[in-house]
Design an enzyme around this catalytic site. Structure first.
Site, PDB file in Angstrom:
ATOM      1  N   GLY A 215      20.363   6.532  87.177  1.00 49.38           N
ATOM      2  CA  GLY A 215      19.062   6.408  86.517  1.00 49.38           C
ATOM      3  C   GLY A 215      18.878   7.482  85.456  1.00 49.38           C
ATOM      4  O   GLY A 215      19.837   7.881  84.780  1.00 49.38           O
ATOM      5  N   SER A 216      17.659   7.982  85.401  1.00 51.14           N
ATOM      6  CA  SER A 216      17.317   8.893  84.300  1.00 51.14           C
ATOM      7  C   SER A 216      18.061  10.214  84.370  1.00 51.14           C
ATOM      8  O   SER A 216      18.127  10.937  83.371  1.00 51.14           O
ATOM      9  CB  SER A 216      15.815   9.152  84.297  1.00 51.14           C
ATOM     10  OG  SER A 216      15.141   7.936  84.075  1.00 51.14           O
ATOM     11  N   THR A 217      18.592  10.572  85.542  1.00 49.60           N
ATOM     12  CA  THR A 217      19.311  11.846  85.593  1.00 49.60           C
ATOM     13  C   THR A 217      20.537  11.793  84.686  1.00 49.60           C
ATOM     14  O   THR A 217      21.037  12.825  84.242  1.00 49.60           O
ATOM     15  CB  THR A 217      19.760  12.187  87.025  1.00 49.60           C
ATOM     16  OG1 THR A 217      20.567  11.115  87.526  1.00 49.60           O
ATOM     17  CG2 THR A 217      18.563  12.392  87.940  1.00 49.60           C
ATOM     18  N   LYS A 219      20.494  10.896  81.792  1.00 48.37           N
ATOM     19  CA  LYS A 219      20.075  11.268  80.433  1.00 48.37           C
ATOM     20  C   LYS A 219      20.570  12.658  80.071  1.00 48.37           C
ATOM     21  O   LYS A 219      20.677  13.005  78.890  1.00 48.37           O
ATOM     22  CB  LYS A 219      18.543  11.189  80.303  1.00 48.37           C
ATOM     23  CG  LYS A 219      18.050   9.737  80.292  1.00 48.37           C
ATOM     24  CD  LYS A 219      16.548   9.632  80.421  1.00 48.37           C
ATOM     25  CE  LYS A 219      16.114   8.161  80.523  1.00 48.37           C
ATOM     26  NZ  LYS A 219      14.747   8.005  80.994  1.00 48.37           N
TER      27      LYS A 219
END
Lengths: 485, 475
Positions: A215-217, A219
């Site tokens: 997920g966003s980690t 990024k």
């Protein structure tokens, strides 16, 4: 008659020679083949004839041995079994060994030739040396903080020391007590059947052997790739990012959880976790550079051993632009173990260096003399030091004012990144809450700990699942434990 | 090989009873040492019975020695110490295996049987003044032997073989006793008829050597052989069958010097082996096990006894694991009897095993030496026969458990658990002591005077084929 008595005697002598020659064949020439026959129980009996060496955490054994008086004499016992199960694994007389019990088996069982004082000594004495000990890199308090933080919810925590790669915590939940598998009785068999049939998979090592969409980690990786590639040069300059963002070549529009992401500069997009900005950023950076950075962080490496094998984290290398956009925000085929995400966070904390993680500090003889040490581990640059500096800035902002305020520790510098990973067919599954972070204490020269937490909680309501809400407090507890120890 | 048929030199041989005594003391000390080594390895202490065990074995050995000293002063000084050492080591090995099998105390029982054996030894040495007396009882012996062999048929089979009888908790293997009686009979019969067996009869083929004796001479002996083999087939005991047949062939060969007998013997043996192997499932499975010792492992049924035995020997390697430190108990129920040698092989290694083999070899050699030194054909044949019994039995069982030949359930002389076997072997040693005493006694000593038993044909009057030396040689 004399001659014939002599003939008969000679015949007997011949029989004697045949017996001696055959004994030589069985006992010396072919003895190794017989010894190695899997049906020969001697090796097994010898293996359990003495107490097994111990696995140590902070100098204290978390394992033990119990004398049963049976043919396979010593059985394994565990102290805080469920807490350390993802590290120790089990040592069962029936079902074999896993994890450190497996990777360190030669030392623990005394079979390692390095344990004997002199070469060939054991061949002379027919004995085997006492089992050696395996000293882990674990931090007892960090391990406990992680386990208690998860509180029985499904999830995992991995923490590493950024400057070395030492694994400080490796927790998987729900867990089990490996002691129930130690023996060879009916109870062990029942436990084996029960544990394998448990839908919660308590024997699964979620921290090192299970991959999740990050997920966003993820990024963090995308931002590092973009900064390294020069796609972004100013953290605070506005980007050309529409919201919603139409995935290239499709009609699907990608949206954000919150407002304010249109044309947001990288700093804001990172702090508020804008999907649209990072999806476009990944596409702008390009598949080649995204792949290079992801692999530099350790993705797609199938040979990670700590010393037991770690499931490879994946970043798909053949993607169209829409898939690349999704992959850049940690979706599509991107998958990572908690340990891998802890490495990503550690690389940011350690100036861009990725250290190979390891769990065994050294192995010792029974008396404490060192047999082998972890030695120097290879490391390589995942991003430029200047990029790492910018990334630290971004991560600190997340904790100071963004989605990760739950991880803030008074008096310490903490950087983090939240993630809420969609998964399942059509994203129907309950999302995973992620948090990756690192922390530097007030008086430390460099960050002391990097953590990754994932919580896959089937019981929570979907709306409540956010990395900042569920995972960040656990990460904070682990980081505090390390900073204060 | 132009050795004369002449007996030992007439000169006075040293009696060497002192050497015998020293060797016996050494044998007892070695056994006690082994006993203590087992205890130290298993429990870390000297076993509580060590003193009693040493005293028991020592007293038995000393009594036997006294009997020899008084009644057979010229006997071979090696026979008794070897028997004491083998018996002592057997007790150590059985005691050692007792420790691994709770609830089964075989060593004390074996000590009782050993005592009986030594008693029989003393009785034979004391009561039998001259081995030639036995010649008179040849037919009594053979009838008794056949009766003993036939007896177990009336009793239920144990482990597939019908060779035991159980009375009041004791199991006895009558075939063990029968082999001594048969050796006595063969010796007496062949000594009386060797001329006829060697000489008479018609030629077959063109070879002078291959001559068959007349049916009148051959008849009784073949009848007895057929009877014993028939009984053994009924009892499904390949080992004893092989032993009796081998004994028969060896003694016939020694008596007549006919190489043809060996050919006929081997032929009959192979025919018998093939026939029995085909027809008898018990024997057939033994042969299969020998050819494929790991077949049961490959079939997923775990290792069979032979495979376990081979594992034991291999685990011993060159120098062994040390007494008490092996795992030969994995062999299972026959570890103390048929497979006792595996414990020796595992815990004493190739060195210890070879030492045991050489001890047996020495025992056999001393038997043959006594035979060579004697002058009467009966005594020569008896000594040869008794030594051959030991040799064949050791070969058959040791070859079986080490995978050299198919396995046959037999007892390792003195070593294996089994009362009948220990008693019989003490009787064999007693007879060997007796014949070696005669053999080494100065020629004109009083006991060498003619007895009322029929004397053997005077040496030198035999026709050519029975004399090894050149007939023209001055006698």
């Amino acid at each position: 008659m004399t001659r014939h008595i002599r003939h008969a005697a000679a015949f007997c002598a011949l029989l004697l020679v045949a017996l001696l020659a055959n004994a030589l064949r069985v006992q010396v020439v072919q003895s190794e083949a017989y010894d190695d026959n899997p049906a020969n129980r001697r090796e097994t009996i010898a293996r359990y004839a003495q107490p097994r060496g111990d696995i140590l955490v902070d100098g204290v054994p978390v394992t033990g041995s119990r004398d049963t008086g049976e043919q396979l004499r010593y059985e394994r016992t565990y102290r805080d079994g469920p807490l350390y199960a993802p590290v120790t694994g089990f040592a069962s007389q029936v079902y074999g060994t896993t994890f450190l019990e497996h990777a360190g088996d030669d030392v623990l069982s005394g079979a390692d030739p390095l344990l004997s004082p002199f070469p060939l000594w054991n061949d002379v004495t027919h004995g085997r040396p006492a089992g050696g000990n395996v000293v882990t890199t674990l931090n007892r308090r960090a391990q406990q903080a992680a386990y208690e933080g998860l509180g029985g919810r499904k999830g995992a925590v991995a923490a590493v020391e950024p400057s070395t790669g030492r694994v400080l915590a490796l927790v998987s939940s729900p867990s089990y007590d490996p002691a129930v598998l130690s023996g060879n009785d009916a109870a062990a068999e029942r436990a084996w059947v029960r544990l394998n049939g448990d839908p919660d998979k308590p024997m699964l090592n979620r921290a090192a052997r299970q991959t999740y969409p990050p997920g966003s980690t993820f990024k963090v990786v995308t931002a590092a790739a973009a900064l390294d590639a020069g796609v972004i040069t100013d953290l605070d300059a506005a980007t050309d990012s529409p919201a919603p963002y139409r995935l290239p070549g499709t009609t699907t529009g990608l949206t954000n959880e919150g407002p304010g992401c249109e044309d947001a500069p990288l700093r804001d997009a990172f702090v508020w976790s804008c999907n649209t900005v990072f999806a476009k950023l990944g596409v702008d950076t390009g598949l080649a550079r995204m792949t290079r950075t992801a692999q530099a962080f350790g993705f797609n490496d199938v040979n990670v051993r700590i010393p037991f094998a770690v499931a490879p984290s994946t970043f798909d290398t053949s993607l169209d632009r829409a898939q690349l956009a999704l992959s850049s925000i940690g979706q599509f085929n991107t998958r990572a173990t908690p340990l891998q995400m802890a490495m990503v966070s550690a690389a940011v904390a350690d100036g861009g260096q990725v250290r190979t993680p390891y769990l065994v500090e050294r192995t010792t003889r029974q008396g404490g003399a060192t047999v082998a040490t972890a030695g120097s581990r290879p490391s390589h640059q995942a991003m430029a030091p200047s990029t790492a500096r910018l990334m630290r800035e971004l991560m600190v902002d997340v904790v100071r004012e963004g989605t990760g305020t739950n991880a803030a520790i008074p008096g310490a510098v903490v950087g983090g990144k939240t993630g809420t990973a969609q998964h399942g067919l059509g994203n129907a599954g309950i999302p995973y809450a992620w948090f990756v972070s690192w922390a530097r204490g007030e008086r430390d020269m460099e960050p002391r700990v990097a953590v990754a937490v994932v919580v896959e909680d089937g019981s929570a309501r979907r709306g409540d699942i956010t990395g900042g809400g569920m995972a960040a407090p656990i990460a904070r507890a682990v980081m505090e434990a390390v900073l204060t120890s | 090989m132009a050795a004369a048929d002449a007996p030992a030199p007439a000169a006075l041989l040293p009696r060497r009873r002192g050497i015998e005594l020293s060797l016996i003391v050494l044998a007892v000390l070695l056994s006690v040492y082994g006993y203590c080594a087992v205890g130290l390895a298993k429990d870390g202490t000297v076993p509580p019975g060590a003193a009693g065990y040493g005293a028991g074995l020592g007293v038995l050995a000393l009594l036997a020695h006294l009997a020899v000293r008084l009644r057979a002063p010229c006997a071979d000084p090696l026979l008794l110490p070897i028997a004491v050492l083998l018996n002592g080591m057997g007790l150590v090995l059985i005691y050692r295996l007792d420790l691994e099998t709770p609830g089964d105390r075989a060593a004390p029982t074996q000590l009782v049987w050993s005592t009986l054996g030594v008693a029989l030894f003393i009785l034979v040495v004391a009561a039998l003044r001259d081995h030639r007396l036995l010649q008179r009882y040849a037919y009594v012996c053979v009838v008794a032997a056949l009766a003993l062999l036939a007896l177990p048929i009336l009793f239920p089979a144990v482990n597939g073989a019908r060779i035991w009888i159980r009375i009041a908790g004791f199991s006895i293997q009558p075939g063990e006793f029968a082999k001594v009686l048969l050796a006595v009979f063969f010796a007496a019969y062949l000594a009386a008829n060797r001329t006829a067996l060697a000489y008479a009869g018609r030629k077959i083929w063109r070879f002078e050597r291959l001559q068959l004796p007349t049916g009148r001479v051959l008849g009784p002996i073949v009848t007895i052989w057929l009877l014993s083999v028939g009984v053994l087939v009924l009892e499904r005991d390949l080992g004893t069958s092989l032993l009796f047949f081998g004994l028969f062939v060896v003694m016939l060969y020694v008596a007549t010097g006919r190489t043809g007998w060996i050919a006929v013997g081997l032929l009959l043996a192979s025919l018998g082996a093939v026939a029995v192997g085909r027809l008898e499932p018990h024997v057939h499975s033994r042969v299969e096990d020998w050819l494929h010792p790991f077949a049961t492992i490959e079939a997923g049924e775990g290792p069979n006894q032979l495979a376990q035995s081979l594992f034991s020997f291999a685990a011993g390697g060159m120098s062994g694991t040390g007494l008490g430190l092996g795992h030969s108990v994995l062999i299972g129920f026959a570890a103390k009897s048929d497979f006792i040698l595996a414990t020796a092989g595992e815990e004493l290694g190739l060195l210890g095993l070879s030492a045991l083999f050489l001890l047996y070899g020495l025992l056999v050699e001393r038997g043959y030496r006594a035979g060579l030194s004697l002058r009467d054909p009966f005594g020569r044949l008896l000594a040869t026969g008794l030594a051959s019994i030991v040799a064949l039995q050791v070969f058959v069982i040791a070859g079986g458990v080490t995978g050299l030949i198919p396995l046959t359930g037999m007892a390792m002389p003195f070593l294996a658990q089994g009362g009948s076997s220990v008693v019989t072997n003490w009787a064999i040693v007693a007879l060997l002591i007796r014949v070696s005493d005669s053999a080494r006694r100065p020629r004109h000593a009083p006991q060498d005077a003619p007895l009322d038993a029929p004397r053997p044909t005077p040496h030198g009057t035999l026709p050519d084929p029975l004399r090894d030396e050149d007939p023209r040689r001055p006698g």
